[in-house]
Design a protein around this motif. Structure first.
Motif, PDB file in Angstrom:
ATOM      1  N   GLN A 115       0.860  -3.034  -2.052  1.00  0.00           N
ATOM      2  CA  GLN A 115      -0.490  -3.960  -2.406  1.00  0.00           C
ATOM      3  C   GLN A 115      -0.053  -3.495  -4.135  1.00  0.00           C
ATOM      4  N   GLU A 116       0.296  -1.822  -5.064  1.00  0.00           N
ATOM      5  CA  GLU A 116       0.715  -1.765  -5.853  1.00  0.00           C
ATOM      6  C   GLU A 116       1.362  -2.780  -6.575  1.00  0.00           C
ATOM      7  N   LEU A 117       2.540  -2.926  -6.247  1.00  0.00           N
ATOM      8  CA  LEU A 117       3.830  -3.364  -6.992  1.00  0.00           C
ATOM      9  C   LEU A 117       1.966  -4.995  -7.811  1.00  0.00           C
ATOM     10  N   TYR A 118       1.538  -5.288  -6.829  1.00  0.00           N
ATOM     11  CA  TYR A 118       0.838  -6.753  -7.005  1.00  0.00           C
ATOM     12  C   TYR A 118      -1.117  -6.642  -8.201  1.00  0.00           C
ATOM     13  N   ARG A 119      -0.663  -4.710  -8.421  1.00  0.00           N
ATOM     14  CA  ARG A 119      -2.470  -4.778  -8.893  1.00  0.00           C
ATOM     15  C   ARG A 119      -2.535  -3.923 -10.303  1.00  0.00           C
ATOM     16  N   ASP A 120      -3.274  -4.501 -10.681  1.00  0.00           N
ATOM     17  CA  ASP A 120      -3.782  -4.039 -11.824  1.00  0.00           C
ATOM     18  C   ASP A 120      -4.761  -3.575 -13.009  1.00  0.00           C
ATOM     19  N   ASN A 121      -5.817  -3.601 -13.741  1.00  0.00           N
ATOM     20  CA  ASN A 121      -6.875  -3.016 -14.036  1.00  0.00           C
ATOM     21  C   ASN A 121      -7.886  -4.110 -14.547  1.00  0.00           C
ATOM     22  N   LYS A 122      -6.496  -4.999 -14.608  1.00  0.00           N
ATOM     23  CA  LYS A 122      -8.321  -6.029 -15.314  1.00  0.00           C
ATOM     24  C   LYS A 122      -8.204  -7.118 -14.695  1.00  0.00           C
ATOM     25  N   THR A 123      -7.636  -7.185 -13.866  1.00  0.00           N
ATOM     26  CA  THR A 123      -7.523  -8.674 -12.739  1.00  0.00           C
ATOM     27  C   THR A 123      -8.267  -8.092 -11.081  1.00  0.00           C
ATOM     28  N   ASN A 124      -9.585  -8.745 -10.491  1.00  0.00           N
ATOM     29  CA  ASN A 124      -9.747  -8.198  -9.740  1.00  0.00           C
ATOM     30  C   ASN A 124      -9.796  -9.304  -8.507  1.00  0.00           C
ATOM     31  N   MET A 125      -8.100  -8.835  -7.911  1.00  0.00           N
ATOM     32  CA  MET A 125      -7.565  -9.845  -7.004  1.00  0.00           C
ATOM     33  C   MET A 125      -7.446  -9.200  -5.409  1.00  0.00           C
ATOM     34  N   ARG A 126      -7.741 -10.233  -4.761  1.00  0.00           N
ATOM     35  CA  ARG A 126      -7.866  -9.586  -3.420  1.00  0.00           C
ATOM     36  C   ARG A 126      -6.114  -9.926  -2.903  1.00  0.00           C
ATOM     37  N   ILE A 127      -6.126  -8.589  -1.766  1.00  0.00           N
ATOM     38  CA  ILE A 127      -4.371  -8.790  -1.909  1.00  0.00           C
ATOM     39  C   ILE A 127      -4.800  -8.218  -0.032  1.00  0.00           C
ATOM     40  N   ILE A 128      -4.162  -8.914   0.775  1.00  0.00           N
ATOM     41  CA  ILE A 128      -4.333  -8.670   2.267  1.00  0.00           C
ATOM     42  C   ILE A 128      -2.451  -9.178   3.041  1.00  0.00           C
ATOM     43  N   PRO A 129      -2.508  -8.629   3.436  1.00  0.00           N
ATOM     44  CA  PRO A 129      -1.142  -8.002   4.263  1.00  0.00           C
ATOM     45  C   PRO A 129      -1.053  -8.647   5.659  1.00  0.00           C
ATOM     46  N   VAL A 130      -0.551  -9.960   5.534  1.00  0.00           N
ATOM     47  CA  VAL A 130      -0.894 -11.142   6.529  1.00  0.00           C
ATOM     48  C   VAL A 130       0.590 -10.740   7.515  1.00  0.00           C
ATOM     49  N   ASP A 131       0.923 -11.438   8.575  1.00  0.00           N
ATOM     50  CA  ASP A 131       1.680 -11.417   9.963  1.00  0.00           C
ATOM     51  C   ASP A 131       2.201 -13.071   9.974  1.00  0.00           C
ATOM     52  N   GLU A 132       3.440 -13.008  10.453  1.00  0.00           N
ATOM     53  CA  GLU A 132       4.114 -14.074  10.959  1.00  0.00           C
ATOM     54  C   GLU A 132       3.177 -15.577  11.603  1.00  0.00           C
ATOM     55  N   GLN A 133       2.066 -14.903  12.552  1.00  0.00           N
ATOM     56  CA  GLN A 133       0.802 -16.001  13.055  1.00  0.00           C
ATOM     57  C   GLN A 133       0.619 -16.389  11.658  1.00  0.00           C
ATOM     58  N   MET A 134      -0.046 -15.889  10.501  1.00  0.00           N
ATOM     59  CA  MET A 134      -0.978 -16.794   9.201  1.00  0.00           C
ATOM     60  C   MET A 134       0.104 -17.287   8.702  1.00  0.00           C
ATOM     61  N   ILE A 135       1.329 -16.716   8.396  1.00  0.00           N
ATOM     62  CA  ILE A 135       2.455 -18.100   7.994  1.00  0.00           C
ATOM     63  C   ILE A 135       2.380 -19.254   8.611  1.00  0.00           C
TER      64      ILE A 135
END
Length: 168
Positions: A112-132
């Motif tokens: 999740q830290e790959l996508y994190r920055d302090n300016k953008t409050n974004m949701r990062i949700i780990p998903v599995d193959e079922q969701m895909i």
């Protein structure tokens, strides 16, 4: 004199045959890269477009937003982070008002830290193959806009999405 003329004709014939061979080879390689001729000019449409979301997005994201952008990414996708950065930059420049979440395939907490920055409050949700599979995602990144639980936009790039989002 005849032998020189014969040699020149032989060289011209060999060059012509080599050129034809290269053209045939390149044509075969291009068919592997681009869409076959029967698809040119046809719009390839995601099977869930204009249909209800396979999973209630408000339940998944625990929100009541009528409009929600889902950005499907994969931890092994080399294009996902640059695509997301471009989306965030365009969102900022155009002052677009859209709630979005990143659905990270094979995601772990440290990813999740790959996508994190302090300016953008974004949701990062780990998903599995079922969701895909539920959203029928076959490539990454993939942008899906859900409005009132109906999928209104689905594409591997956000370009057509910008005109659908209002500015702040």
């Amino acid at each position: 004199m005849n032998s020189i003329l014969l040699l020149q004709l032989t060289l011209i014939l060999c060059s012509l045959l080599l050129t034809i061979g290269v053209i045939i080879y390149l044509k075969q390689q291009m068919e592997l890269i681009i869409l076959p001729i029967q698809h040119v000019g046809q719009k390839l449409v995601h099977p869930l477009l204009e249909k209800p979301s396979p999973i209630p997005v408000n339940d998944l994201l625990q929100t009541n937003n009528k409009q929600q952008l889902l950005i499907f990414t994969d931890t092994s996708c080399p294009h996902c982070i640059p695509s997301l950065e471009q989306f965030l930059e365009t969102k900022k420049q155009r002052k677009l008002d859209v709630s979005f979440s990143i659905l990270l395939k094979n995601g772990q907490k440290e990813d999740q830290e790959l996508y994190r920055d302090n300016k953008t409050n974004m949701r990062i949700i780990p998903v599995d193959e079922q969701m895909i599979d539920a959203f029928q995602i076959e490539e990454f990144p993939y942008y899906i806009m859900v409005e009132d639980e109906i999928i209104s936009y689905a594409a591997p790039f956000p370009d057509g999405l910008y005109s659908r989002i209002s500015a702040k």
